[in-house]
Design an enzyme around this catalytic site. Structure first.
Site, mmCIF file in Angstrom:
data_model
loop_
_atom_site.group_PDB
_atom_site.id
_atom_site.type_symbol
_atom_site.label_atom_id
_atom_site.label_comp_id
_atom_site.label_asym_id
_atom_site.label_seq_id
_atom_site.Cartn_x
_atom_site.Cartn_y
_atom_site.Cartn_z
ATOM 1 N N GLY A 68 13.600 -4.265 80.876
ATOM 2 C CA GLY A 68 14.641 -4.702 81.810
ATOM 3 C C GLY A 68 15.906 -4.989 81.022
ATOM 4 C CG ASP A 147 15.007 -9.361 88.275
ATOM 5 O OD1 ASP A 147 16.156 -9.726 87.945
ATOM 6 O OD2 ASP A 147 14.694 -8.166 88.407
ATOM 7 C CD GLU A 223 25.475 -6.751 78.373
ATOM 8 O OE1 GLU A 223 24.231 -6.755 78.263
ATOM 9 O OE2 GLU A 223 26.228 -6.219 77.528
HETATM 10 N N1 SAM Z 1 17.749 -8.325 80.026
HETATM 11 C C1 SAM Z 1 19.072 -8.138 80.594
HETATM 12 C C2 SAM Z 1 19.980 -9.264 80.178
HETATM 13 O O1 SAM Z 1 19.486 -10.262 79.628
HETATM 14 O O2 SAM Z 1 21.207 -9.150 80.394
HETATM 15 C C3 SAM Z 1 19.029 -7.996 82.112
HETATM 16 C C4 SAM Z 1 18.509 -9.166 82.898
HETATM 17 S S1 SAM Z 1 18.478 -8.850 84.660
HETATM 18 C C5 SAM Z 1 18.398 -10.431 85.370
HETATM 19 C C6 SAM Z 1 16.853 -8.171 84.897
HETATM 20 C C7 SAM Z 1 16.836 -6.662 84.672
HETATM 21 O O3 SAM Z 1 15.502 -6.157 84.751
HETATM 22 C C8 SAM Z 1 17.640 -5.918 85.718
HETATM 23 O O4 SAM Z 1 18.551 -5.074 85.070
HETATM 24 C C9 SAM Z 1 16.581 -5.138 86.495
HETATM 25 O O5 SAM Z 1 17.066 -3.924 87.019
HETATM 26 C C10 SAM Z 1 15.520 -4.926 85.433
HETATM 27 N N2 SAM Z 1 14.166 -4.699 85.962
HETATM 28 C C11 SAM Z 1 13.551 -5.396 86.925
HETATM 29 N N3 SAM Z 1 12.307 -4.933 87.149
HETATM 30 C C12 SAM Z 1 12.129 -3.899 86.280
HETATM 31 C C13 SAM Z 1 11.056 -3.001 86.031
HETATM 32 N N4 SAM Z 1 9.919 -3.077 86.722
HETATM 33 N N5 SAM Z 1 11.203 -2.061 85.071
HETATM 34 C C14 SAM Z 1 12.364 -1.983 84.365
HETATM 35 N N6 SAM Z 1 13.411 -2.804 84.564
HETATM 36 C C15 SAM Z 1 13.305 -3.754 85.510
#
Ligand code: SAM
Length: 249
Positions: A68, A147, A223
């Site tokens: 993610g 998330d 970010e």
């Molecule tokens: N790790 C990054 C940061 O700290 O800036 C992003 C945090 S954001 C709150 C959570 C990210 O996880 C999102 O970009 C979302 O699209 C991704 N995500 C959620 N479920 C996922 C999955 N099953 N596989 C891959 N990515 C996922």
């Protein structure tokens, strides 16, 4: 949805050269040189070329994954700190993974020779990690600000859960580290509780974390981390080591 991206049936079927073209090219050339030397029976030359891979040796493998990865802030920091390690961001959102792909391409153009060790994949990491990585292949897995899925009915969708931790243990080499951080106290507690109660993980001590460059990036590289830092929010960091054998609980 899942139908809109290809998933390899097994790790062997995945085209790594596509993600790491420069490194793949270097490896191909070294392998060809070693094969030529070996075929000529030139022992010394073969030994010298042996500094690189032999003709039998496999291509370099991805060792770090950022699950993610969002906009890729952690990934691009890690790429310069660990220039000899291949690393992959995994992101489910199409536009976001495309942004990271372009970000890396631009960095590669601006600083030739750098960032050739990092790449990004659009995939559902909760479903398909074993399609991309072999048992024991990974040495670091990062879960930054996942998330929270607040509602009890949605807790099963949390990316740190007992079932998936077992899968992460399968993919991590013994001694490998699993990094988590959250600004949501309840989720921080949840990740700590799930990892504390898993027999294949032990908590990494604060002293070890202090000495670890990656651990010190968790709250100030991605970010989401920067957003939390700007607003003065607290973060909860929980980092665990993959054990060789299950421990007594
Ligand atoms: N790790 C990054 C940061 O700290 O800036 C992003 C945090 S954001 C709150 C959570 C990210 O996880 C999102 O970009 C979302 O699209 C991704 N995500 C959620 N479920 C996922 C999955 N099953 N596989 C891959 N990515 C996922």
């Amino acid at each position: 949805n899942d139908a809109s991206f290809d998933v390899p049936t097994r790790p062997e079927d995945f085209d790594w050269g596509d993600h790491f073209p420069e490194l793949h090219q270097e490896w191909t050339e070294r392998r060809a040189a070693a094969a030529t030397a070996a075929a000529a029976g030139e022992q010394e030359q073969a030994a010298a070329a042996g500094a690189g891979p032999s003709s039998e040796e496999e291509p370099p493998l991805v060792r770090f994954v950022d699950i993610g990865c969002g906009f890729g802030g952690l990934l691009v920091k890690l790429a310069t700190i660990y220039p000899d390690t291949l690393m992959m961001g995994m992101e489910i959102r199409d536009k976001v993974s495309e942004y990271v792909r372009e970000r890396i391409a631009a960095l590669r153009r601006e600083t030739p020779g750098s960032y050739k060790n990092c790449s990004v994949l659009r995939t559902n990491a909760m479903k398909y990690l074993p399609n991309y990585f072999r048992k024991g292949q990974l040495t670091k897995m990062f879960f930054l600000f996942p998330d929270p899925h607040f509602k009890t009915a949605n807790h099963r969708r949390r990316i740190i859960n007992t079932h998936l931790i077992t899968e992460y243990a399968h993919l991590l080499a013994p001694g490998g580290w699993l990094y988590t951080i959250s600004d949501v106290p309840e989720l921080g507690e949840w990740m700590k509780a799930k990892l504390d109660s898993h027999p294949l993980f032990e908590r990494v001590s604060e002293e070890e974390l202090e000495a670890d460059p990656a651990a010190n990036l968790l709250d100030k590289s991605s970010e989401e981390g920067l957003k939390v830092a700007r607003s003065g929010g607290s973060t909860y960091r929980n980092v665990y080591r993959r054990l060789e054998k299950p421990r007594q609980l």
